[in-house]
Design a protein around this motif. Structure first.
Motif, PDB file in Angstrom:
ATOM      1  N   PHE A 285      -3.584  -4.299  12.222  1.00 27.37           N
ATOM      2  CA  PHE A 285      -2.391  -5.012  12.687  1.00 27.37           C
ATOM      3  C   PHE A 285      -2.461  -6.479  12.265  1.00 27.37           C
ATOM      4  CE2 PHE A 285      -0.904  -7.980  15.948  1.00 27.37           C
ATOM      5  CZ  PHE A 285       0.460  -7.856  15.726  1.00 27.37           C
ATOM      6  N   ALA A 286      -3.623  -7.103  12.503  1.00 26.90           N
ATOM      7  CA  ALA A 286      -3.770  -8.527  12.171  1.00 26.90           C
ATOM      8  C   ALA A 286      -3.536  -8.753  10.673  1.00 26.90           C
ATOM      9  CB  ALA A 286      -5.159  -9.013  12.584  1.00 26.90           C
ATOM     10  N   LEU A 287      -4.092  -7.858   9.859  1.00 24.05           N
ATOM     11  CA  LEU A 287      -3.912  -7.976   8.398  1.00 24.05           C
ATOM     12  C   LEU A 287      -2.447  -7.759   8.015  1.00 24.05           C
ATOM     13  CD1 LEU A 287      -6.706  -6.017   6.479  1.00 24.05           C
ATOM     14  CD2 LEU A 287      -6.042  -8.375   6.153  1.00 24.05           C
ATOM     15  N   ALA A 288      -1.859  -6.680   8.552  1.00 21.68           N
ATOM     16  CA  ALA A 288      -0.493  -6.306   8.169  1.00 21.68           C
ATOM     17  C   ALA A 288       0.514  -7.362   8.618  1.00 21.68           C
ATOM     18  CB  ALA A 288      -0.140  -4.950   8.772  1.00 21.68           C
ATOM     19  N   HIS A 289       0.278  -7.956   9.780  1.00 22.06           N
ATOM     20  CA  HIS A 289       1.207  -8.955  10.299  1.00 22.06           C
ATOM     21  C   HIS A 289       1.259 -10.178   9.390  1.00 22.06           C
ATOM     22  CE1 HIS A 289       2.814 -11.848  13.353  1.00 22.06           C
ATOM     23  NE2 HIS A 289       3.607 -10.827  13.523  1.00 22.06           N
ATOM     24  N   THR A 290       0.162 -10.439   8.694  1.00 20.81           N
ATOM     25  CA  THR A 290       0.124 -11.570   7.761  1.00 20.81           C
ATOM     26  C   THR A 290       0.626 -11.160   6.378  1.00 20.81           C
ATOM     27  OG1 THR A 290      -1.772 -12.441   8.928  1.00 20.81           O
ATOM     28  CG2 THR A 290      -1.416 -13.305   6.719  1.00 20.81           C
ATOM     29  N   ARG A 291       0.194  -9.983   5.899  1.00 19.88           N
ATOM     30  CA  ARG A 291       0.451  -9.612   4.510  1.00 19.88           C
ATOM     31  C   ARG A 291       1.819  -8.974   4.267  1.00 19.88           C
ATOM     32  NH1 ARG A 291      -1.714 -11.804   0.303  1.00 19.88           N
ATOM     33  NH2 ARG A 291      -3.855 -11.031   0.381  1.00 19.88           N
ATOM     34  N   LEU A 292       2.289  -8.116   5.170  1.00 18.54           N
ATOM     35  CA  LEU A 292       3.548  -7.389   4.900  1.00 18.54           C
ATOM     36  C   LEU A 292       4.741  -8.306   4.605  1.00 18.54           C
ATOM     37  CD1 LEU A 292       3.437  -4.306   7.341  1.00 18.54           C
ATOM     38  CD2 LEU A 292       3.063  -4.346   4.877  1.00 18.54           C
ATOM     39  N   PRO A 293       4.910  -9.429   5.357  1.00 22.72           N
ATOM     40  CA  PRO A 293       6.062 -10.290   5.042  1.00 22.72           C
ATOM     41  C   PRO A 293       5.998 -10.894   3.639  1.00 22.72           C
ATOM     42  CG  PRO A 293       5.096 -10.872   7.163  1.00 22.72           C
ATOM     43  CD  PRO A 293       4.172  -9.920   6.514  1.00 22.72           C
ATOM     44  N   GLN A 294       4.799 -10.962   3.048  1.00 21.14           N
ATOM     45  CA  GLN A 294       4.659 -11.556   1.711  1.00 21.14           C
ATOM     46  C   GLN A 294       4.968 -10.551   0.596  1.00 21.14           C
ATOM     47  OE1 GLN A 294       0.571 -12.720   1.841  1.00 21.14           O
ATOM     48  NE2 GLN A 294       0.901 -14.387   3.295  1.00 21.14           N
TER      49      GLN A 294
ATOM     50  N   ARG B 156       5.245  -2.219   0.357  1.00 23.86           N
ATOM     51  CA  ARG B 156       4.610  -2.235   1.678  1.00 23.86           C
ATOM     52  C   ARG B 156       3.918  -0.916   2.030  1.00 23.86           C
ATOM     53  NH1 ARG B 156       9.535  -5.672   4.374  1.00 23.86           N
ATOM     54  NH2 ARG B 156       8.986  -7.614   3.342  1.00 23.86           N
ATOM     55  N   LEU B 157       4.543   0.216   1.659  1.00 24.81           N
ATOM     56  CA  LEU B 157       3.937   1.508   1.989  1.00 24.81           C
ATOM     57  C   LEU B 157       2.582   1.652   1.276  1.00 24.81           C
ATOM     58  CD1 LEU B 157       4.301   4.245   3.451  1.00 24.81           C
ATOM     59  CD2 LEU B 157       5.296   5.115   1.348  1.00 24.81           C
ATOM     60  N   GLY B 158       2.555   1.308  -0.001  1.00 23.69           N
ATOM     61  CA  GLY B 158       1.317   1.410  -0.778  1.00 23.69           C
ATOM     62  C   GLY B 158       0.230   0.523  -0.204  1.00 23.69           C
ATOM     63  N   TRP B 159       0.605  -0.728   0.107  1.00 22.00           N
ATOM     64  CA  TRP B 159      -0.384  -1.668   0.646  1.00 22.00           C
ATOM     65  C   TRP B 159      -0.945  -1.148   1.971  1.00 22.00           C
ATOM     66  CZ3 TRP B 159      -1.161  -4.109   5.207  1.00 22.00           C
ATOM     67  CH2 TRP B 159      -2.164  -5.078   5.224  1.00 22.00           C
ATOM     68  N   TYR B 160      -0.034  -0.710   2.863  1.00 24.94           N
ATOM     69  CA  TYR B 160      -0.468  -0.285   4.199  1.00 24.94           C
ATOM     70  C   TYR B 160      -1.359   0.956   4.110  1.00 24.94           C
ATOM     71  CZ  TYR B 160      -0.407   1.190   9.053  1.00 24.94           C
ATOM     72  OH  TYR B 160      -0.797   1.580  10.304  1.00 24.94           O
ATOM     73  N   CYS B 161      -0.908   1.959   3.306  1.00 25.12           N
ATOM     74  CA  CYS B 161      -1.690   3.203   3.187  1.00 25.12           C
ATOM     75  C   CYS B 161      -3.095   2.889   2.675  1.00 25.12           C
ATOM     76  CB  CYS B 161      -1.008   4.177   2.230  1.00 25.12           C
ATOM     77  SG  CYS B 161       0.424   4.953   2.943  1.00 25.12           S
ATOM     78  N   SER B 162      -3.159   2.044   1.665  1.00 23.91           N
ATOM     79  CA  SER B 162      -4.447   1.726   1.062  1.00 23.91           C
ATOM     80  C   SER B 162      -5.374   1.045   2.074  1.00 23.91           C
ATOM     81  CB  SER B 162      -4.206   0.814  -0.142  1.00 23.91           C
ATOM     82  OG  SER B 162      -5.388   0.308  -0.627  1.00 23.91           O
ATOM     83  N   ALA B 163      -4.862  -0.001   2.735  1.00 26.73           N
ATOM     84  CA  ALA B 163      -5.699  -0.744   3.697  1.00 26.73           C
ATOM     85  C   ALA B 163      -6.101   0.155   4.865  1.00 26.73           C
ATOM     86  CB  ALA B 163      -4.944  -1.973   4.205  1.00 26.73           C
TER      87      ALA B 163
ATOM     88  N   SER C 212       3.322  -4.225  -9.262  1.00 28.94           N
ATOM     89  CA  SER C 212       3.632  -2.799  -9.264  1.00 28.94           C
ATOM     90  C   SER C 212       3.089  -2.152  -8.001  1.00 28.94           C
ATOM     91  CB  SER C 212       2.999  -2.144 -10.479  1.00 28.94           C
ATOM     92  OG  SER C 212       1.595  -2.161 -10.326  1.00 28.94           O
ATOM     93  N   ASN C 213       3.464  -0.864  -7.835  1.00 30.62           N
ATOM     94  CA  ASN C 213       2.993  -0.132  -6.669  1.00 30.62           C
ATOM     95  C   ASN C 213       1.475   0.041  -6.691  1.00 30.62           C
ATOM     96  OD1 ASN C 213       3.573   1.017  -4.250  1.00 30.62           O
ATOM     97  ND2 ASN C 213       3.985   3.044  -5.082  1.00 30.62           N
ATOM     98  N   ILE C 214       0.925   0.220  -7.903  1.00 32.54           N
ATOM     99  CA  ILE C 214      -0.535   0.377  -8.037  1.00 32.54           C
ATOM    100  C   ILE C 214      -1.220  -0.919  -7.616  1.00 32.54           C
ATOM    101  CG2 ILE C 214      -2.421   0.757  -9.697  1.00 32.54           C
ATOM    102  CD1 ILE C 214      -0.504   2.602 -11.222  1.00 32.54           C
ATOM    103  N   SER C 215      -0.622  -2.048  -8.016  1.00 32.43           N
ATOM    104  CA  SER C 215      -1.203  -3.337  -7.617  1.00 32.43           C
ATOM    105  C   SER C 215      -1.168  -3.496  -6.105  1.00 32.43           C
ATOM    106  CB  SER C 215      -0.435  -4.490  -8.241  1.00 32.43           C
ATOM    107  OG  SER C 215      -0.244  -4.268  -9.590  1.00 32.43           O
TER     108      SER C 215
ATOM    109  N   LEU D  86       1.999   7.035  10.285  1.00 33.69           N
ATOM    110  CA  LEU D  86       0.982   6.111   9.742  1.00 33.69           C
ATOM    111  C   LEU D  86       0.457   5.153  10.802  1.00 33.69           C
ATOM    112  CD1 LEU D  86       2.554   5.247   6.273  1.00 33.69           C
ATOM    113  CD2 LEU D  86       0.587   6.703   6.737  1.00 33.69           C
ATOM    114  N   MET D  87       1.146   5.099  11.939  1.00 28.68           N
ATOM    115  CA  MET D  87       0.689   4.216  13.017  1.00 28.68           C
ATOM    116  C   MET D  87      -0.660   4.662  13.584  1.00 28.68           C
ATOM    117  SD  MET D  87       2.769   1.742  13.215  1.00 28.68           S
ATOM    118  CE  MET D  87       2.996   1.882  11.441  1.00 28.68           C
ATOM    119  N   HIS D  88      -1.102   5.858  13.236  1.00 26.83           N
ATOM    120  CA  HIS D  88      -2.442   6.302  13.654  1.00 26.83           C
ATOM    121  C   HIS D  88      -3.501   5.315  13.137  1.00 26.83           C
ATOM    122  CE1 HIS D  88      -5.801   8.791  14.743  1.00 26.83           C
ATOM    123  NE2 HIS D  88      -6.180   8.939  13.492  1.00 26.83           N
TER     124      HIS D  88
END
Lengths: 115, 238
Positions: free
Chosen positions: B111-120, B126-133, B2-5, B102-104
């Motif tokens: 970047f290193a985290l997102a480059h690995t995690r976003l494709p999975q 993706r928006l929830g994961w990125y905002c949270s991290a 889910s989005n919360i997860s 959000l690029m701020h």
């Protein structure tokens, strides 16, 4: 802070944001013009090579311990090895980092006690 | 998931960053106050610029009375490496007006985290994961700066070992992010040589050049090895 320094701060902040934002907008526009199914192939090869090499460069830079002593380097080497071993076993993100930091701390404390 | 997860996963993934961010942010807060900035100004610099090395340079140059146009040029030059981050994430970012802003939060580590995690992740997560991290990383940087500006001297005097041990979280995180990429001899040589060049450049005192220059060297190694492989393949065919 004077008005000039505030303006300098704002210019640096805006410039940094644009450096992060504009290339994304450029690539999103570039990808929209291509076939959506083959977006991965639309990425220039040099860009896909540069991403992992940037991360590898960050690793190289961050490996230098805060305290550049023999014990600091020993802690770095041992903690790096443990991080890799735990990653091979768990294939997770958090546990290898915890184990690495733990070993680094342990070696640092032991080095301090033996002095 | 889910989005919360996705938010929860983003928070969990960003936790190792705190070990690296907070000690450096405390140092920044402390140095900024020592250089004559108020605690509020130090926090504002961390909030608005949000780029480690260039912030240290900013306060050092302003405190030394350098021309302000030069401060802007140098700050942007140090941050110029960020131009390759956004394009590399673009294929994984769903369309939305929020993403460019959000690029701020797109630091080296995010970047290193997102480059690995976003494709999975699924597109909707993706928006929830990125905002949270990104928010956890940004928040820790701002909080660390405030702490350093208010009580940095006391903290570093009382727990000197903490500032030495916690930063290892960053190299450990990069090791974990890079490990799955050692898939071939070509990538092993490329990534290994890049890390070594960056290490050597930093040790030689070229801190600001180390990342972009080493990454470029790594890319050259990658292309040379690819060229060699193509040539060998062509010889075998003949």
């Amino acid at each position: 802070m004077s008005t000039e320094i505030w303006l300098t701060l704002l210019a640096c902040a805006a410039g940094t944001l644009l450096l992060r934002m504009l290339p994304l907008l450029w690539m999103q526009r570039h990808l929209r013009r291509r076939d959506p199914v083959r977006q991965g192939e639309a990425m220039p090869l040099w860009l896909t090579v540069l991403a992992p090499t940037m991360i590898a460069a960050m690793l190289g830079v961050s490996l230098i311990p805060v305290s550049e002593t023999a014990s600091g380097w020993l802690a770095t080497v041992l903690a790096s090895v443990v991080t890799v071993l735990v990653w091979r076993r768990t294939r997770s993100l958090g546990w290898p980092v915890c184990a690495g930091v733990g070993v680094f701390g342990l070696v640092s404390v032991l080095a301090l006690l033996s002095m | 998931m889910s989005n919360i997860s996705a938010w929860r996963l983003g928070a969990r993934d960003a936790l190792p960053l705190l070990g690296g961010y907070i000690p450096v942010a405390i140092s920044f807060g402390l140095i900024a106050v020592q250089a004559g900035f108020t605690a509020g100004a130090a926090v504002l610099i961390s909030t608005l610029i949000y780029a480690g090395a260039s912030q240290f340079l900013f306060i050092a140059m302003v405190a030394a009375g350098a021309p302000l146009w030069l401060v802007i040029v140098m700050t942007l030059l140090i941050n110029a490496r960020h131009v390759v981050y956004g394009p590399n994430l673009a294929p994984y970012l769903p369309s939305g007006r929020l993403w460019p802003w959000l690029m701020h939060g797109l630091t080296d580590q995010i970047f290193a985290l997102a480059h690995t995690r976003l494709p999975q992740l699924l597109e909707s997560q993706r928006l929830g994961w990125y905002c949270s991290a990104a928010l956890i990383a940004w928040g820790s940087w701002i909080a660390g700066t405030a702490l350093g500006a208010v009580a940095g001297a006391e903290i570093t005097a009382r727990w000197p070992l903490l500032g030495q041990v916690l930063p290892f979280a960053l190299p450990a995180l990069f090791i974990v992010l890079l490990a799955p990429r050692f898939t071939s001899w070509q990538w092993t040589c490329t990534l290994g040589s890049t890390a070594l060049v960056a290490l050597a450049l930093k040790l030689a005192g070229h801190s600001n050049l180390a990342i972009p220059l080493a990454a470029l060297c790594g890319a050259v190694v990658f292309y040379l090895l690819q060229q060699q492989a193509t040539r060998t393949e062509a010889q075998h065919e003949h």
